[in-house]
Design a protein around this motif. Structure first.
Motif: not given
Length: 330
Positions: A105-124
């Motif tokens: 979900g969430g809003g709209t973003v513009v991503i380029d070579h300077s964007s730092l991406l982080t992701t966390f996947i958790g299990r309940t």
């Protein structure tokens, strides 16, 4: 509400797979496809922490018939996002950047070579202290991961130990400004690099990560039975003209008021210079404080995508993967 930082440690650290995708050569859309596969189809139901900087457009393993002309950024909408409400369609039609709808979900973003991406996947089952709702997940990430990471960054700044890259200057022949010159390349520190710098504290404000009164990242969540995903694109830098693709959202946080994107957003390199590697390292340190961290390779993640049930990246993307490349119809 805040999360007790000691809660995960007190009951014993749960395991998390640390996947660093820097220099992996995958695009933003390939990363999104991998993330959803790990969330929904990891047979071991592992927890994941993923970081990286990615090419906005070029994909080695995903083909598409939807054309685009601009290859230095990608516009990523939430799964429910409506281009006619969120985008300046005249500019988008003129420049034809790649448009993507992600699985979260969430809003709209513009991503380029300077964007730092982080992701966390958790299990309940592994993190029962984090209720599987967007705000609770954001509060956990702010208290446990990003708050400590930015505190470490600010400490480096305040003690003048932040590792900013020195400029290379070619000095020729004569003595200049009191420096003996012999044609060698010298490492010169800027005044801004050698003086102490301070910056506003990191905070979670409404549903945004901010420094002071400025937003520094876009974030979104995907929640499934037994688990959740929280991914963030931090604005280390960005091209101002790319933000013109985004319309002022109808629903926006109260603290934004009617500020334009340029007045509302903050580039992290304003304070932290040209060394984004340090930020991802502090995120890793904060993650290791809370979890038992196991470093894994891209191959281990791709083994899930290439499993018999998913059939490889292209089949997964063309089939049940919810991330899609889209076009606009005016």
């Amino acid at each position: 509400m805040s999360i007790n930082i000691a809660s995960g440690v007190a009951r014993g650290k749960s395991k998390i797979c640390w996947l660093d995708l820097r220099r992996a050569g995958i695009s933003v859309i390939e990363r999104l496809a991998i993330e959803e596969a790990l969330l929904r189809h990891d047979p071991q139901k592992r927890q994941w922490a993923i970081v990286g900087v990615h090419d906005p457009c070029y994909s080695r393993s995903i083909r598409t018939n939807i054309p685009y002309k601009k290859n230095n950024c990608v516009i990523v909408l939430g799964i429910g996002g409506k281009p006619e409400e969120l985008l300046n369609l005249d500019l988008v039609e003129r420049d034809a950047p790649l448009l993507v709808k992600r699985f979260s979900g969430g809003g709209t973003v513009v991503i380029d070579h300077s964007s730092l991406l982080t992701t966390f996947i958790g299990r309940t089952a592994d993190m029962p202290q984090v209720e599987p709702y967007p705000r609770n997940i954001m509060q956990w990430s702010a208290d446990i991961i990003f708050g400590p990471a930015f505190a470490s960054m600010n400490k480096l700044l305040s003690t003048n130990n932040f590792p900013v890259k020195a400029q290379k200057t070619l000095v020729m022949e004569k003595v200049s400004c009191g420096l003996e010159s012999n044609g060698k390349i010298l490492q010169i520190q800027n005044e801004t690099q050698s003086s102490k710098r301070t910056c506003p504290d990191f905070a979670l404000h409404e549903n945004d990560y901010v420094m002071g009164n400025h937003k520094i990242a876009g974030n979104a969540q995907a929640i499934i039975k037994g688990g959740w995903l929280h991914h963030t694109s931090f604005l280390w830098d960005y091209v101002e003209e790319h933000m013109l693709y985004l319309e002022m959202p109808r629903k926006r946080p109260q603290y934004r008021q009617d500020r334009s994107h340029d007045d509302f957003l903050l580039k992290l390199n304003t304070f932290f210079g040209d060394n984004p590697k340090v930020f991802l390292e502090t995120v890793k340190e904060a993650t290791a404080q809370y979890f038992e961290l196991e470093e894994v390779s891209l191959k281990e993640a791709l083994d899930i995508v290439n499993s018999e049930s998913l059939g490889g990246m292209q089949k997964w993307f063309d089939g049940k993967c919810r991330t899609r490349i889209i076009s606009i119809n005016k």
